[in-house]
Scaffold this active site. Structure first.
Site, PDB file in Angstrom:
ATOM      1  N   GLY A 228       7.373   1.068  -0.115  1.00 14.08           N
ATOM      2  CA  GLY A 228       7.443   0.349   1.286  1.00 14.08           C
ATOM      3  C   GLY A 228       8.032   1.260   2.345  1.00 14.08           C
ATOM      4  O   GLY A 228       8.139   2.505   2.151  1.00 14.08           O
ATOM      5  N   SER A 229       8.324   0.769   3.311  1.00 15.92           N
ATOM      6  CA  SER A 229       9.079   1.369   4.565  1.00 15.92           C
ATOM      7  C   SER A 229      10.543   1.998   4.043  1.00 15.92           C
ATOM      8  O   SER A 229      11.146   1.623   3.432  1.00 15.92           O
ATOM      9  CB  SER A 229       9.062   0.654   5.782  1.00 15.92           C
ATOM     10  OG  SER A 229       9.771  -0.436   5.568  1.00 15.92           O
TER      11      SER A 229
ATOM     12  N   THR B   7      13.164  -0.786   4.827  1.00 13.43           N
ATOM     13  CA  THR B   7      13.374  -1.734   3.890  1.00 13.43           C
ATOM     14  C   THR B   7      14.054  -1.299   2.437  1.00 13.43           C
ATOM     15  O   THR B   7      14.757  -1.854   1.830  1.00 13.43           O
ATOM     16  CB  THR B   7      11.909  -2.396   3.551  1.00 13.43           C
ATOM     17  OG1 THR B   7      11.345  -2.817   4.816  1.00 13.43           O
ATOM     18  CG2 THR B   7      12.057  -3.636   2.559  1.00 13.43           C
ATOM     19  N   GLY B   8      13.529   0.052   2.070  1.00  9.04           N
ATOM     20  CA  GLY B   8      14.150   0.624   1.114  1.00  9.04           C
ATOM     21  C   GLY B   8      15.677   0.797   0.970  1.00  9.04           C
ATOM     22  O   GLY B   8      16.088   0.618  -0.040  1.00  9.04           O
TER      23      GLY B   8
ATOM     24  N   GLU C  46       9.859   4.478  -3.433  1.00 10.23           N
ATOM     25  CA  GLU C  46       8.837   5.259  -2.785  1.00 10.23           C
ATOM     26  C   GLU C  46       8.592   5.002  -1.406  1.00 10.23           C
ATOM     27  O   GLU C  46       8.176   3.817  -1.213  1.00 10.23           O
ATOM     28  CB  GLU C  46       7.273   5.180  -3.541  1.00 10.23           C
ATOM     29  CG  GLU C  46       7.289   5.578  -4.999  1.00 10.23           C
ATOM     30  CD  GLU C  46       6.093   5.470  -5.811  1.00 10.23           C
ATOM     31  OE1 GLU C  46       5.671   6.411  -6.167  1.00 10.23           O
ATOM     32  OE2 GLU C  46       5.631   4.264  -5.776  1.00 10.23           O
TER      33      GLU C  46
ATOM     34  N   CYS D 222       1.015   6.662   2.643  1.00 13.43           N
ATOM     35  CA  CYS D 222       2.211   7.169   2.972  1.00 13.43           C
ATOM     36  C   CYS D 222       2.347   8.867   2.974  1.00 13.43           C
ATOM     37  O   CYS D 222       2.949   9.279   3.612  1.00 13.43           O
ATOM     38  CB  CYS D 222       3.033   6.790   1.535  1.00 13.43           C
ATOM     39  SG  CYS D 222       2.399   7.310   0.256  1.00 13.43           S
TER      40      CYS D 222
END
Ligand code: NAD
Length: 356
Positions: free
Chosen positions: A230-231, A234-235, A252, A286
């Site tokens: 995800g973004s 958020t990671g 990722e 991505c």
């Protein structure tokens, strides 16, 4: 409301509503209509899903089944996915506007992921290391326990398959939380897992938003591994949350890539791939080629060809086979992308084509 499809959680191979009955609307971004509802996972629902995966790992057959039997079960799941290709693909198309033909391609790749990892875990060998003083040192691969997997909306089924397939192939048990924008295909995958005979608790699906559903998984010390796509923002939360109980994390995150085109390039080829790089999946990749550096000598010619090729792409209904790209995945995402275009103009950038 009664004609709306419903996507529950899959816990212990049963499809269930949230404990408090919470549900959220699921939108079709092409028609801009609500077409389904999904269960809104709370901390209590996450608790149920983790308890199920924990029991399946600590007491169930799956980690003890043996590699051959596990591979057979995963291939059965892959067979069912193949049979339901159109349904899985339709869900991703309706959920996020991906052209149906591309969604079918994603299903085929997801099936291959399951088959690949089912076979790979059977062939994966450890190593023996030379040691002095009579010690014996070796490595072998075994399951880690309960895996919490959190996936995004741009390749709803495929991103999930990259997480679930290796996790369960090696004998782990798994809870997948799909994006709140795209719960459908992953929930169907959970239903197929039960149909394929995966033991209860091996593949749980928890629907809902990042918080509380996702955060309740990553922060729980009964979870042994966390995998997230995800973004980048958020990671960071996910990593910090998993760190509270020292669970190893794979992340990722946001990427985007630069394309370089030099004066001696085969321009037909370079233009074709530069267009593919940024417009496939409506740019929602991505590693999309969102920056393009073109050598001065060929800049004008390249830009003219790139613009013509971009304008020739057929935009439209994702179920029309002629469509090359359709809408963006959600209103929220549309607004984000539109703000980038506005920002580019405000910073002195020139918009060559397009617009809404
Ligand atoms: P996102 O970070 O908003 O959401 C991803 C997932 O995380 C969703 O399931 C969401 O519900 C969940 N989530 C949100 N907050 C959470 C929290 N606090 N705790 C736990 N889970 C939480 O990302 P998105 O907008 O859905 O996905 C797009 C992003 O994914 C883009 O940045 C894209 O570049 C990236 N992406 C990366 C790869 C890669 O392989 N590197 C692949 C695909 C997409």
């Amino acid at each position: 409301m009664s004609e709306l499809e419903f996507f529950g959680h899959i816990i212990d191979n049963a499809e269930v509503d949230s404990l408090d009955g919470g549900r959220f609307d699921v939108w079709n971004p092409w028609t801009r209509e609500i077409w389904a509802q999904a269960a809104e996972g709370s901390a209590a629902d996450a608790d149920r899903a983790i308890a199920s995966a924990r029991t399946a790992f600590d007491e169930g057959d799956w980690p003890r089944l043996g590699r051959v039997e596990r591979a057979k079960a995963i291939h059965r799941l892959a067979d069912l996915m193949e049979r339901r290709t159109d349904d899985l693909a339709r869900y991703d198309t309706v959920n996020m506007g991906k052209p149906f033909e591309q969604a079918k391609h994603d299903v085929a790749r997801s099936v291959r992921n399951f088959r690949f990892f089912a076979d790979h875990q059977r062939d994966n060998v450890g190593e023996v290391y030379p040691m002095d003083s009579g010690h014996h040192a070796y490595s072998e691969f075994g399951p880690a326990g309960v895996v919490a997997a959190i996936s995004p909306w741009n390749f709803p089924l495929m991103m999930a398959s990259w997480k679930i397939a290796p996790a369960i192939a090696w004998g782990n048990t798994c809870i997948i939380k799909p994006s709140e924008d795209t719960p459908a295909s992953v929930t169907l995958l959970g239903r197929l897992g039960a149909e394929a005979g995966l033991p209860p608790g091996v593949l749980n699906v928890l629907n809902g938003h990042g918080a509380p559903a996702g955060a309740s998984l990553t922060g729980d010390d009964r979870v042994d591994r966390v995998t997230f796509t995800g973004s980048s923002t958020t990671g960071k939360y996910v990593m910090a949350s998993a760190a509270t109980h020292l669970a190893p994390v794979s992340l990722e995150l946001g990427g985007k890539g630069a394309n370089l085109v030099f004066a001696d390039a085969d321009l037909d080829n370079a233009v074709y791939w530069a267009v593919e790089a940024i417009f496939r999946n409506a740019g929602q990749i991505c590693l999309a080629g969102s920056r393009l550096f073109v050598q001065d000598e060929i800049y004008d010619e390249f830009m003219a060809r790139f613009k013509a090729a971009a304008e020739a792409l057929t935009i439209g209904d994702p179920f029309d086979p002629a469509t090359r790209f359709s809408c963006l995945a959600s209103r929220r995402h549309f607004e984000k992308v539109a703000s980038y275009v506005d920002a580019a103009e405000a910073l002195g950038g020139k918009i060559h084509t397009g617009g809404v």
